[in-house]
Scaffold this motif. Structure first.
Motif, PDB file in Angstrom:
ATOM      1  N   ASP A  13       0.828  -1.202   0.000  1.00 13.39           N
ATOM      2  CA  ASP A  13       0.000   0.000   0.000  1.00 13.39           C
ATOM      3  C   ASP A  13       0.870   1.262   0.000  1.00 13.39           C
ATOM      4  OD1 ASP A  13      -2.595   0.957  -0.099  1.00 13.39           O
ATOM      5  OD2 ASP A  13      -2.805   1.100   2.076  1.00 13.39           O
ATOM      6  N   GLY A  14       2.200   1.062  -0.056  1.00 11.95           N
ATOM      7  CA  GLY A  14       3.121   2.197  -0.092  1.00 11.95           C
ATOM      8  C   GLY A  14       3.438   2.783   1.267  1.00 11.95           C
ATOM      9  N   LYS A  15       2.988   2.106   2.341  1.00 10.05           N
ATOM     10  CA  LYS A  15       3.211   2.612   3.696  1.00 10.05           C
ATOM     11  C   LYS A  15       4.442   1.964   4.324  1.00 10.05           C
ATOM     12  CE  LYS A  15      -1.265   1.764   4.687  1.00 10.05           C
ATOM     13  NZ  LYS A  15      -2.375   1.477   5.569  1.00 10.05           N
ATOM     14  N   GLU A  16       5.095   2.717   5.186  1.00  9.26           N
ATOM     15  CA  GLU A  16       6.250   2.238   5.933  1.00  9.26           C
ATOM     16  C   GLU A  16       5.772   1.379   7.105  1.00  9.26           C
ATOM     17  OE1 GLU A  16      10.010   4.554   7.770  1.00  9.26           O
ATOM     18  OE2 GLU A  16       8.090   5.526   8.099  1.00  9.26           O
ATOM     19  N   ILE A  17       6.559   0.367   7.456  1.00 12.92           N
ATOM     20  CA  ILE A  17       6.204  -0.474   8.603  1.00 12.92           C
ATOM     21  C   ILE A  17       7.465  -0.797   9.409  1.00 12.92           C
ATOM     22  CG2 ILE A  17       6.387  -2.676   7.366  1.00 12.92           C
ATOM     23  CD1 ILE A  17       3.850  -3.526   9.087  1.00 12.92           C
ATOM     24  N   PHE A  18       7.253  -0.983  10.704  1.00  8.85           N
ATOM     25  CA  PHE A  18       8.304  -1.379  11.634  1.00  8.85           C
ATOM     26  C   PHE A  18       7.903  -2.710  12.246  1.00  8.85           C
ATOM     27  CE2 PHE A  18       8.389   3.193  11.358  1.00  8.85           C
ATOM     28  CZ  PHE A  18       9.735   3.490  11.289  1.00  8.85           C
ATOM     29  N   ALA A  19       8.889  -3.532  12.596  1.00  8.29           N
ATOM     30  CA  ALA A  19       8.572  -4.824  13.212  1.00  8.29           C
ATOM     31  C   ALA A  19       9.795  -5.395  13.915  1.00  8.29           C
ATOM     32  CB  ALA A  19       8.092  -5.817  12.146  1.00  8.29           C
ATOM     33  N   PHE A  20       9.532  -6.268  14.854  1.00  7.92           N
ATOM     34  CA  PHE A  20      10.580  -7.087  15.450  1.00  7.92           C
ATOM     35  C   PHE A  20      10.518  -8.425  14.737  1.00  7.92           C
ATOM     36  CE2 PHE A  20       9.672  -4.045  18.766  1.00  7.92           C
ATOM     37  CZ  PHE A  20      10.949  -3.726  19.259  1.00  7.92           C
ATOM     38  N   VAL A  21      11.670  -8.898  14.263  1.00 10.42           N
ATOM     39  CA  VAL A  21      11.698 -10.139  13.491  1.00 10.42           C
ATOM     40  C   VAL A  21      12.816 -11.041  14.008  1.00 10.42           C
ATOM     41  CG1 VAL A  21      12.005 -11.142  11.188  1.00 10.42           C
ATOM     42  CG2 VAL A  21      10.780  -8.971  11.439  1.00 10.42           C
ATOM     43  N   LYS A  22      12.468 -12.297  14.172  1.00 14.23           N
ATOM     44  CA  LYS A  22      13.461 -13.320  14.508  1.00 14.23           C
ATOM     45  C   LYS A  22      13.852 -13.985  13.195  1.00 14.23           C
ATOM     46  CE  LYS A  22      14.124 -17.266  17.616  1.00 14.23           C
ATOM     47  NZ  LYS A  22      13.437 -18.128  18.617  1.00 14.23           N
ATOM     48  N   TYR A  51      19.945 -18.105  15.186  1.00 13.74           N
ATOM     49  CA  TYR A  51      18.952 -17.053  14.979  1.00 13.74           C
ATOM     50  C   TYR A  51      19.466 -15.724  15.505  1.00 13.74           C
ATOM     51  CZ  TYR A  51      17.755 -17.546  19.922  1.00 13.74           C
ATOM     52  OH  TYR A  51      17.814 -17.579  21.297  1.00 13.74           O
ATOM     53  N   TYR A  52      18.825 -14.666  15.034  1.00 11.85           N
ATOM     54  CA  TYR A  52      19.136 -13.322  15.508  1.00 11.85           C
ATOM     55  C   TYR A  52      17.871 -12.472  15.403  1.00 11.85           C
ATOM     56  CZ  TYR A  52      19.756 -12.459  10.479  1.00 11.85           C
ATOM     57  OH  TYR A  52      19.577 -12.385   9.121  1.00 11.85           O
ATOM     58  N   TRP A  53      17.676 -11.627  16.399  1.00 18.12           N
ATOM     59  CA  TRP A  53      16.540 -10.714  16.429  1.00 18.12           C
ATOM     60  C   TRP A  53      16.948  -9.390  15.793  1.00 18.12           C
ATOM     61  CZ3 TRP A  53      11.538 -11.376  17.641  1.00 18.12           C
ATOM     62  CH2 TRP A  53      11.178 -12.525  18.352  1.00 18.12           C
ATOM     63  N   VAL A  54      16.011  -8.794  15.058  1.00 14.14           N
ATOM     64  CA  VAL A  54      16.232  -7.474  14.475  1.00 14.14           C
ATOM     65  C   VAL A  54      15.011  -6.590  14.690  1.00 14.14           C
ATOM     66  CG1 VAL A  54      17.862  -8.253  12.706  1.00 14.14           C
ATOM     67  CG2 VAL A  54      15.419  -8.217  12.190  1.00 14.14           C
ATOM     68  N   PHE A  55      15.279  -5.302  14.729  1.00 17.77           N
ATOM     69  CA  PHE A  55      14.231  -4.295  14.670  1.00 17.77           C
ATOM     70  C   PHE A  55      14.276  -3.792  13.239  1.00 17.77           C
ATOM     71  CE2 PHE A  55      13.007   0.232  14.979  1.00 17.77           C
ATOM     72  CZ  PHE A  55      11.702   0.043  15.393  1.00 17.77           C
ATOM     73  N   THR A  56      13.203  -4.019  12.490  1.00 18.30           N
ATOM     74  CA  THR A  56      13.235  -3.736  11.060  1.00 18.30           C
ATOM     75  C   THR A  56      12.302  -2.599  10.659  1.00 18.30           C
ATOM     76  OG1 THR A  56      13.136  -4.772   8.877  1.00 18.30           O
ATOM     77  CG2 THR A  56      11.474  -5.452  10.438  1.00 18.30           C
ATOM     78  N   ASN A  57      12.698  -1.930   9.621  1.00 18.31           N
ATOM     79  CA  ASN A  57      11.916  -0.866   9.009  1.00 18.31           C
ATOM     80  C   ASN A  57      11.882  -1.181   7.511  1.00 18.31           C
ATOM     81  OD1 ASN A  57      12.757   2.333   7.814  1.00 18.31           O
ATOM     82  ND2 ASN A  57      10.741   1.801   8.531  1.00 18.31           N
TER      83      ASN A  57
END
Length: 163
Positions: A68-77, A85-91
């Motif tokens: 939809d063209g919108k920015e999103i943030f998330a925590f991802v394993k 594994y490694y955790w990231v804060f993603t944009n």
């Protein structure tokens, strides 16, 4: 037994995908933490690093936002090639051409706030259970309930946890 890799504070994992989610660019930090060589991941689906602990619901929401063209943030394993594994804060954001059409997606991942991980793990555990019983629709409904319980939208909640 998989082990956690902790990101260095100055890490900036970046990647770019085509409209179908195939990797068209990955930086050295991506390769370092995921454990791949460029030729192993180029033009492969980005979900090559998807950890099985990640609910499909999170990626459905992510795709809905960015398509939809919108920015999103998330925590991802994420999962490494060696099954660590490694955790990231993603944009994640869409990239547009001069006519305003989405041409690719760009993601920047940083070290997540450690204090946020137990909360996120609990939410993801609930979502996985709900998905197992009721599918992705049930997962999305559950995520919406969780978000509403905090009185904010998805991005606000995620950003709040990262502060």
């Amino acid at each position: 037994m998989s082990r956690e890799k902790i990101l260095e504070p100055d890490t900036l994992i970046t990647s770019k995908t085509d409209l179908k989610g195939n990797i068209i660019y990955a930086n050295d930090d991506f390769l370092k933490y995921a454990g791949y060589k460029m030729q192993e991941i180029l033009y492969k689906p980005h979900n090559i690093v998807r950890h099985p602990d990640m609910p499909k619901t999170v990626f459905k929401c992510l795709w809905d936002y960015i398509q939809d063209g919108k920015e999103i943030f998330a925590f991802v394993k994420n999962k490494t090639k060696q099954n660590d594994y490694y955790w990231v804060f993603t944009n994640v954001t869409a990239s547009f051409d001069s006519q305003g059409n989405i041409i690719s997606y760009y993601s920047v991942r940083r070290k997540p706030k450690r204090e946020a991980i137990p909360t996120i793990e609990q939410v993801y555990k609930i979502l996985l259970e709900v998905e197992q019983d009721g599918g992705i629709k049930a997962g999305v409904d559950e995520l919406e309930k969780i978000i509403k319980s905090y009185g904010m939208n998805y991005n606000q909640l995620v950003l709040n946890l990262q502060r």
